[in-house]
Design a protein around this motif. Structure first.
Motif, PDB file in Angstrom:
ATOM      1  N   PRO A 129      43.508 103.905  32.217  1.00  0.00           N
ATOM      2  CA  PRO A 129      42.699 102.113  33.244  1.00  0.00           C
ATOM      3  C   PRO A 129      41.816 103.209  33.948  1.00  0.00           C
ATOM      4  O   PRO A 129      40.685 102.620  34.311  1.00  0.00           O
ATOM      5  N   GLY A 130      41.819 104.826  34.442  1.00  0.00           N
ATOM      6  CA  GLY A 130      40.641 104.735  35.509  1.00  0.00           C
ATOM      7  C   GLY A 130      41.050 105.520  36.801  1.00  0.00           C
ATOM      8  O   GLY A 130      41.766 104.011  37.077  1.00  0.00           O
ATOM      9  N   PRO A 131      40.075 105.646  37.283  1.00  0.00           N
ATOM     10  CA  PRO A 131      40.340 105.508  39.329  1.00  0.00           C
ATOM     11  C   PRO A 131      39.541 103.877  39.647  1.00  0.00           C
ATOM     12  O   PRO A 131      39.578 104.315  40.599  1.00  0.00           O
ATOM     13  N   ASP A 132      38.424 104.479  38.590  1.00  0.00           N
ATOM     14  CA  ASP A 132      37.759 103.505  38.969  1.00  0.00           C
ATOM     15  C   ASP A 132      37.126 102.021  39.029  1.00  0.00           C
ATOM     16  O   ASP A 132      36.450 101.692  39.559  1.00  0.00           O
ATOM     17  N   LYS A 163      43.473  85.722  42.836  1.00  0.00           N
ATOM     18  CA  LYS A 163      44.619  85.347  42.852  1.00  0.00           C
ATOM     19  C   LYS A 163      44.864  84.976  41.446  1.00  0.00           C
ATOM     20  O   LYS A 163      44.157  83.793  41.100  1.00  0.00           O
ATOM     21  N   PRO A 164      45.774  85.967  40.692  1.00  0.00           N
ATOM     22  CA  PRO A 164      46.224  87.229  41.147  1.00  0.00           C
ATOM     23  C   PRO A 164      45.373  88.433  40.816  1.00  0.00           C
ATOM     24  O   PRO A 164      44.578  87.650  40.078  1.00  0.00           O
ATOM     25  N   ALA A 165      45.528  89.642  41.411  1.00  0.00           N
ATOM     26  CA  ALA A 165      44.781  90.539  41.559  1.00  0.00           C
ATOM     27  C   ALA A 165      44.476  90.511  40.344  1.00  0.00           C
ATOM     28  O   ALA A 165      44.993  91.153  38.920  1.00  0.00           O
ATOM     29  N   THR A 166      43.121  91.135  39.703  1.00  0.00           N
ATOM     30  CA  THR A 166      42.579  91.268  38.697  1.00  0.00           C
ATOM     31  C   THR A 166      41.181  91.909  38.590  1.00  0.00           C
ATOM     32  O   THR A 166      41.132  92.071  39.766  1.00  0.00           O
ATOM     33  N   VAL A 167      41.144  93.522  37.745  1.00  0.00           N
ATOM     34  CA  VAL A 167      39.617  93.745  37.898  1.00  0.00           C
ATOM     35  C   VAL A 167      38.965  93.048  36.525  1.00  0.00           C
ATOM     36  O   VAL A 167      37.752  93.608  36.564  1.00  0.00           O
ATOM     37  N   ARG A 191      38.487  98.206  40.076  1.00  0.00           N
ATOM     38  CA  ARG A 191      38.284  97.593  41.564  1.00  0.00           C
ATOM     39  C   ARG A 191      38.479  96.305  41.158  1.00  0.00           C
ATOM     40  O   ARG A 191      38.104  95.861  40.803  1.00  0.00           O
ATOM     41  N   PRO A 192      39.618  95.910  42.052  1.00  0.00           N
ATOM     42  CA  PRO A 192      40.014  94.908  41.975  1.00  0.00           C
ATOM     43  C   PRO A 192      39.237  93.717  42.308  1.00  0.00           C
ATOM     44  O   PRO A 192      38.113  94.278  43.643  1.00  0.00           O
ATOM     45  N   MET A 223      48.371  97.818  33.388  1.00  0.00           N
ATOM     46  CA  MET A 223      47.178  96.887  32.931  1.00  0.00           C
ATOM     47  C   MET A 223      46.883  97.445  31.712  1.00  0.00           C
ATOM     48  O   MET A 223      46.991  98.358  31.532  1.00  0.00           O
ATOM     49  N   SER A 224      46.850  95.735  31.419  1.00  0.00           N
ATOM     50  CA  SER A 224      46.176  96.035  30.048  1.00  0.00           C
ATOM     51  C   SER A 224      44.888  95.987  29.749  1.00  0.00           C
ATOM     52  O   SER A 224      44.182  96.104  30.723  1.00  0.00           O
ATOM     53  N   VAL A 225      44.888  96.481  28.463  1.00  0.00           N
ATOM     54  CA  VAL A 225      43.710  97.308  28.338  1.00  0.00           C
ATOM     55  C   VAL A 225      42.648  95.937  27.659  1.00  0.00           C
ATOM     56  O   VAL A 225      43.003  94.769  27.066  1.00  0.00           O
ATOM     57  N   PRO A 226      41.590  95.829  28.715  1.00  0.00           N
ATOM     58  CA  PRO A 226      40.549  95.289  28.046  1.00  0.00           C
ATOM     59  C   PRO A 226      40.244  94.921  26.657  1.00  0.00           C
ATOM     60  O   PRO A 226      39.879  95.774  26.157  1.00  0.00           O
ATOM     61  N   THR A 227      39.759  93.672  26.158  1.00  0.00           N
ATOM     62  CA  THR A 227      38.519  92.959  24.780  1.00  0.00           C
ATOM     63  C   THR A 227      38.182  93.701  25.182  1.00  0.00           C
ATOM     64  O   THR A 227      36.207  93.927  26.439  1.00  0.00           O
ATOM     65  N   ARG A 228      36.727  94.104  23.867  1.00  0.00           N
ATOM     66  CA  ARG A 228      35.181  94.178  23.749  1.00  0.00           C
ATOM     67  C   ARG A 228      34.523  93.090  24.477  1.00  0.00           C
ATOM     68  O   ARG A 228      34.802  91.798  24.287  1.00  0.00           O
ATOM     69  N   GLY A 229      33.413  92.567  24.840  1.00  0.00           N
ATOM     70  CA  GLY A 229      32.748  91.813  26.160  1.00  0.00           C
ATOM     71  C   GLY A 229      33.648  91.654  27.760  1.00  0.00           C
ATOM     72  O   GLY A 229      33.151  90.695  27.364  1.00  0.00           O
ATOM     73  N   ALA A 230      34.709  92.165  27.406  1.00  0.00           N
ATOM     74  CA  ALA A 230      35.140  91.735  28.947  1.00  0.00           C
ATOM     75  C   ALA A 230      34.202  92.020  29.647  1.00  0.00           C
ATOM     76  O   ALA A 230      33.593  92.832  29.998  1.00  0.00           O
ATOM     77  N   VAL A 231      34.084  91.915  31.524  1.00  0.00           N
ATOM     78  CA  VAL A 231      33.436  92.214  31.920  1.00  0.00           C
ATOM     79  C   VAL A 231      34.302  91.956  33.320  1.00  0.00           C
ATOM     80  O   VAL A 231      35.139  91.616  33.495  1.00  0.00           O
ATOM     81  N   ILE A 232      34.542  93.965  33.324  1.00  0.00           N
ATOM     82  CA  ILE A 232      35.208  94.313  34.022  1.00  0.00           C
ATOM     83  C   ILE A 232      34.210  94.958  35.606  1.00  0.00           C
ATOM     84  O   ILE A 232      33.132  94.867  36.368  1.00  0.00           O
ATOM     85  N   ARG A 233      35.199  95.075  36.789  1.00  0.00           N
ATOM     86  CA  ARG A 233      35.168  95.444  38.341  1.00  0.00           C
ATOM     87  C   ARG A 233      34.902  96.474  38.439  1.00  0.00           C
ATOM     88  O   ARG A 233      35.886  97.235  38.123  1.00  0.00           O
ATOM     89  N   TYR A 234      34.239  97.553  38.476  1.00  0.00           N
ATOM     90  CA  TYR A 234      34.491  98.651  38.330  1.00  0.00           C
ATOM     91  C   TYR A 234      33.287 100.100  38.994  1.00  0.00           C
ATOM     92  O   TYR A 234      31.660  99.431  39.065  1.00  0.00           O
ATOM     93  N   SER A 235      33.427 100.819  39.501  1.00  0.00           N
ATOM     94  CA  SER A 235      32.402 102.430  39.920  1.00  0.00           C
ATOM     95  C   SER A 235      31.746 102.902  39.295  1.00  0.00           C
ATOM     96  O   SER A 235      32.500 104.056  38.914  1.00  0.00           O
ATOM     97  N   TYR A 236      30.423 102.120  39.002  1.00  0.00           N
ATOM     98  CA  TYR A 236      29.720 102.239  37.816  1.00  0.00           C
ATOM     99  C   TYR A 236      28.930 103.706  38.375  1.00  0.00           C
ATOM    100  O   TYR A 236      28.363 103.554  40.022  1.00  0.00           O
TER     101      TYR A 236
END
Length: 144
Positions: free
Chosen positions: A96-99, A107-111, A101-102, A1-14
């Motif tokens: 990427p860490g365990p937290d 589709k395709p699956a992404t965070v 979430r797709p 899984m590639s590292v996101p850039t600044r400004g990306a919004v990810i799905r995460y178990s905050y």
């Protein structure tokens, strides 16, 4: 899984700072979170990520968060309810860490939902740094 850039919004178990303070190790809800900063550790080359939560709960004061416009929410594929990026606390973890979430239904699956415009990212960064300078923010370091 590639590292996101600044400004990306990810799905995460905050994990909120209040939850962490009482011993919780897992966030109660997967939520959009803004990647505010990235750093590569010199000793091992791992990338550390600083994320801020996106929430429907209005901030206590105007300086505690930054409103996401309906256009940006639509661009990211989020719901129509008002949302704010919280600038009084953050989670910090090794990518990427365990937290992560797709995103359901993508589709395709992404965070990664997408990216916010540079102007919004700058406003969020200023708000976060101002809160930090005034000692009005908390950091939760997540386990690797």
């Amino acid at each position: 899984m590639s590292v996101p850039t600044r400004g990306a919004v990810i799905r995460y178990s905050y994990l909120w700072a209040d939850e962490s303070a009482v011993g919780a190790e897992e966030g109660r809800k997967d939520r959009p979170s803004l990647v505010l900063a990235l750093a590569v550790r010199k000793e091992d080359g791992l990338t550390e990520i600083l994320v801020l939560a996106v929430t429907h709960s209005p901030p206590r004061t105007e300086t505690d968060g930054v409103l996401l416009s309906p256009d940006i929410k639509r661009h990211l594929g989020l719901d129509d309810a008002p949302s704010w990026i919280v600038t009084t606390e953050a989670n910090f973890f090794v990518w990427p860490g365990p937290d992560l979430r797709p995103i359901p239904g993508r589709k395709p699956a992404t965070v990664v939902y997408g990216h916010v415009p540079d102007g919004l990212l700058t406003r969020v960064a200023r708000s976060y740094l101002n809160n930090r300078q005034r000692q009005r923010n908390r950091m939760v370091r997540r386990t690797e």
